[in-house]
Design a protein around this motif. Structure first.
Motif, PDB file in Angstrom:
ATOM      1  N   GLN A  76       3.815  10.108  -7.915  1.00 31.07           N
ATOM      2  CA  GLN A  76       2.432  10.554  -7.722  1.00 31.07           C
ATOM      3  C   GLN A  76       2.354  11.640  -6.654  1.00 31.07           C
ATOM      4  O   GLN A  76       1.722  11.459  -5.619  1.00 31.07           O
ATOM      5  CB  GLN A  76       1.551   9.364  -7.316  1.00 31.07           C
ATOM      6  CG  GLN A  76       1.409   8.295  -8.369  1.00 31.07           C
ATOM      7  CD  GLN A  76       0.543   8.746  -9.531  1.00 31.07           C
ATOM      8  OE1 GLN A  76      -0.311   9.618  -9.393  1.00 31.07           O
ATOM      9  NE2 GLN A  76       0.754   8.163 -10.697  1.00 31.07           N
ATOM     10  N   PHE A 106       5.378   3.206 -10.884  1.00 27.61           N
ATOM     11  CA  PHE A 106       4.924   3.217  -9.489  1.00 27.61           C
ATOM     12  C   PHE A 106       4.734   1.793  -8.985  1.00 27.61           C
ATOM     13  O   PHE A 106       5.165   1.446  -7.882  1.00 27.61           O
ATOM     14  CB  PHE A 106       3.617   3.994  -9.359  1.00 27.61           C
ATOM     15  CG  PHE A 106       2.988   3.903  -7.996  1.00 27.61           C
ATOM     16  CD1 PHE A 106       3.361   4.772  -6.986  1.00 27.61           C
ATOM     17  CD2 PHE A 106       2.039   2.926  -7.713  1.00 27.61           C
ATOM     18  CE1 PHE A 106       2.796   4.677  -5.705  1.00 27.61           C
ATOM     19  CE2 PHE A 106       1.474   2.816  -6.447  1.00 27.61           C
ATOM     20  CZ  PHE A 106       1.850   3.700  -5.450  1.00 27.61           C
ATOM     21  N   LEU A 164      -2.963   4.529 -10.204  1.00 30.34           N
ATOM     22  CA  LEU A 164      -1.740   4.090  -9.530  1.00 30.34           C
ATOM     23  C   LEU A 164      -1.372   2.671  -9.954  1.00 30.34           C
ATOM     24  O   LEU A 164      -0.205   2.379 -10.257  1.00 30.34           O
ATOM     25  CB  LEU A 164      -1.920   4.147  -8.013  1.00 30.34           C
ATOM     26  CG  LEU A 164      -1.957   5.538  -7.367  1.00 30.34           C
ATOM     27  CD1 LEU A 164      -2.400   5.441  -5.917  1.00 30.34           C
ATOM     28  CD2 LEU A 164      -0.605   6.219  -7.464  1.00 30.34           C
ATOM     29  N   THR A 177      -3.214   8.741  -0.963  1.00 36.43           N
ATOM     30  CA  THR A 177      -3.720   7.531  -1.614  1.00 36.43           C
ATOM     31  C   THR A 177      -2.569   6.619  -2.025  1.00 36.43           C
ATOM     32  O   THR A 177      -2.645   5.394  -1.862  1.00 36.43           O
ATOM     33  CB  THR A 177      -4.559   7.911  -2.846  1.00 36.43           C
ATOM     34  OG1 THR A 177      -5.573   8.845  -2.448  1.00 36.43           O
ATOM     35  CG2 THR A 177      -5.224   6.692  -3.460  1.00 36.43           C
ATOM     36  N   ALA A 178      -1.497   7.208  -2.570  1.00 33.67           N
ATOM     37  CA  ALA A 178      -0.337   6.410  -2.963  1.00 33.67           C
ATOM     38  C   ALA A 178       0.309   5.758  -1.745  1.00 33.67           C
ATOM     39  O   ALA A 178       0.708   4.589  -1.785  1.00 33.67           O
ATOM     40  CB  ALA A 178       0.679   7.285  -3.697  1.00 33.67           C
ATOM     41  N   THR A 210      -8.240   7.127  -8.765  1.00 30.44           N
ATOM     42  CA  THR A 210      -6.842   7.334  -8.366  1.00 30.44           C
ATOM     43  C   THR A 210      -6.147   6.010  -8.097  1.00 30.44           C
ATOM     44  O   THR A 210      -5.008   5.787  -8.533  1.00 30.44           O
ATOM     45  CB  THR A 210      -6.767   8.230  -7.117  1.00 30.44           C
ATOM     46  OG1 THR A 210      -7.419   9.471  -7.384  1.00 30.44           O
ATOM     47  CG2 THR A 210      -5.321   8.502  -6.735  1.00 30.44           C
ATOM     48  N   LEU A 216       6.438   7.506  -4.290  1.00 30.50           N
ATOM     49  CA  LEU A 216       5.654   8.704  -4.025  1.00 30.50           C
ATOM     50  C   LEU A 216       6.058   9.846  -4.947  1.00 30.50           C
ATOM     51  O   LEU A 216       5.248  10.729  -5.243  1.00 30.50           O
ATOM     52  CB  LEU A 216       5.798   9.120  -2.559  1.00 30.50           C
ATOM     53  CG  LEU A 216       5.199   8.154  -1.532  1.00 30.50           C
ATOM     54  CD1 LEU A 216       5.395   8.692  -0.120  1.00 30.50           C
ATOM     55  CD2 LEU A 216       3.730   7.905  -1.800  1.00 30.50           C
TER      56      LEU A 216
END
Length: 424
Positions: A344, A224, A218, A350-351, A214, A341
């Motif tokens: 994702q 992102f 990202l 996690t982000a 993940t 955000l």
């Protein structure tokens, strides 16, 4: 039936909006409260332990390191186990670490405890952002992040003043006693006022390997990363201001400590005001456009600040661009966070962790650069802030191009586990 349920939820949610805002704002304020309230006590701590300033400053460094790495742990855990469990564990650990700090027998023990305190405080900061992402989408998320600026933005204004007043009434150990009380109050508020917002069917159960993948996805997501770097570089410009402004304004321009405090407070109020203006404009003006305006304010403010410092225009020349640059954070942070955000939604914890860690990492690396150019001018600080502002604009223009605009219609992320008190 579904429409009636949605309308009922919206009405019930609105009633609990203030409570929800205060809890998440308090969680977001862990960092500035734990740092700024403690700064006036550093000389006293050095005297009590009979050690030098460098050793005591390591206690501050330890807290920031814990805050950065704690987010990398708490965020993914909250994606796997829900928001409440990691949050409550973090709050208990924060309160225990704070009370132990008050009784630390040596500066080395205090340094270790500050590392634990920062690590546990990270849970509140990263999960607060993730909770907002669970419950809001698009424009609604940007608006709520703007409202959080009203609560969390007051922390850096009030914390140094409160810390100074506490030292007039008690020792530096009393500061940690107050932080303990703050942690306990937030623990109680979270237990009784903050329900689970991530239902079991939306959690990630891939273990460590899934977390690593993940993070990799990202970092590979250009849009992102563009939003994250734009926000992180903008935040770093404010970090450079925090690390250098005390010396510049007092030693170079001759402000008294009281005068510096007044300037610091005015600039912090600028962040709050800009955040509230942003909240009113989101939905009427493109969120990406508002972010671009905020980044332009940082970039242009930094360049004007540099020119004013280089030309020797004094306080009259540097204070206006400094205010513009710092206030722009109220536009940059809520919009960059909501847009990042939004890219994702399936891995909000996690982000959120990556966003927070990037902010602290970039700020921590660039802040020492302020002092490399010597002590007789504001130019070094202005160079760093201007460069960070320009880089933030470039990151947005080059990496975040083609990113999705936030939807005009807010979307409330409903779950069977989330109580209807959480607002829309």
């Amino acid at each position: 039936m579904r429409a009636q349920s949605s309308a009922s939820t919206s009405r019930e949610v609105t009633a609990g909006r203030t409570k929800f805002l205060l809890i998440l704002g308090g969680l977001s304020a862990f960092g500035p409260l734990s740092i700024d309230m403690y700064l006036p006590a550093l000389p006293t701590i050095a005297g009590d332990y009979g050690t030098g300033a460098a050793q005591v400053q390591l206690t501050l460094t330890a807290f920031v390191i814990g805050l950065a790495f704690g987010q990398l742990v708490a965020g993914p855990l909250s994606d796997a186990y829900g928001r409440r469990r990691p949050l409550l564990i973090g709050l208990v650990a924060y309160a225990l670490a704070s009370v132990l700090c008050a009784f630390a027998p040596s500066v080395y023990v205090l340094t270790g405890l500050r590392l634990v305190q920062g690590f546990s405080a990270a849970a509140g900061i990263v999960i607060a952002r993730a909770v907002v992402s669970d419950l809001f989408r698009g424009v609604a998320a940007a608006k709520f992040f703007s409202m959080l600026m009203l609560v969390s933005g007051l922390a850096p204004i009030l914390a140094p003043v409160l810390g100074g007043q506490l030292l007039a009434l008690t020792s530096w150990r009393g500061v940690f006693a107050v932080l303990t009380v703050f942690g306990v109050l937030l623990l109680g508020a979270s237990v009784f006022g903050l329900p689970e917002t991530l239902p079991a069917d939306r959690r990630r159960h891939g273990g460590f390997g899934d977390t690593v993948r993940t993070f990799g996805s990202l970092l590979a997501n250009r849009v992102f990363l563009g939003y994250a770097l734009a926000g992180g570089l903008g935040f770093a410009a404010m970090f450079a201001y925090i690390s250098g402004s005390s010396f510049v304004l007092q030693s170079v321009y001759g402000l008294s400590p009281q005068g510096f405090s007044a300037v610091f407070a005015v600039n912090a109020v600028g962040i709050v005001i800009a955040g509230q203006i942003n909240g009113r404009l989101v939905g009427r003006v493109s969120t990406r456009k508002l972010l671009a305006i905020g980044l332009a304010m940082i970039g242009v403010g930094g360049v004007v600040l540099l020119l004013a410092a280089a030309e020797g225009l004094g306080l009259v020349g540097i204070l206006p661009p400094l205010f513009v640059l710092v206030a722009a954070i109220g536009l940059v942070m809520p919009n960059s966070t909501a847009l990042a955000l939004n890219e994702q939604p399936g891995a909000a914890g996690t982000a959120s962790a990556l966003l927070g860690t990037l902010q602290l990492a970039i700020g921590g690396v660039t802040a020492p650069l302020v002092g490399l150019g010597g002590s007789g001018s504001a130019v070094p600080m202005a160079i760093v802030m201007a460069a960070l502002g320009v880089l933030a604009m470039l990151a947005y223009v080059t990496l975040a191009r083609g990113g999705r605009e936030l939807t005009e219609e807010p979307e409330l992320a409903q779950s069977a586990e989330a109580t209807p008190e959480l607002t829309h």
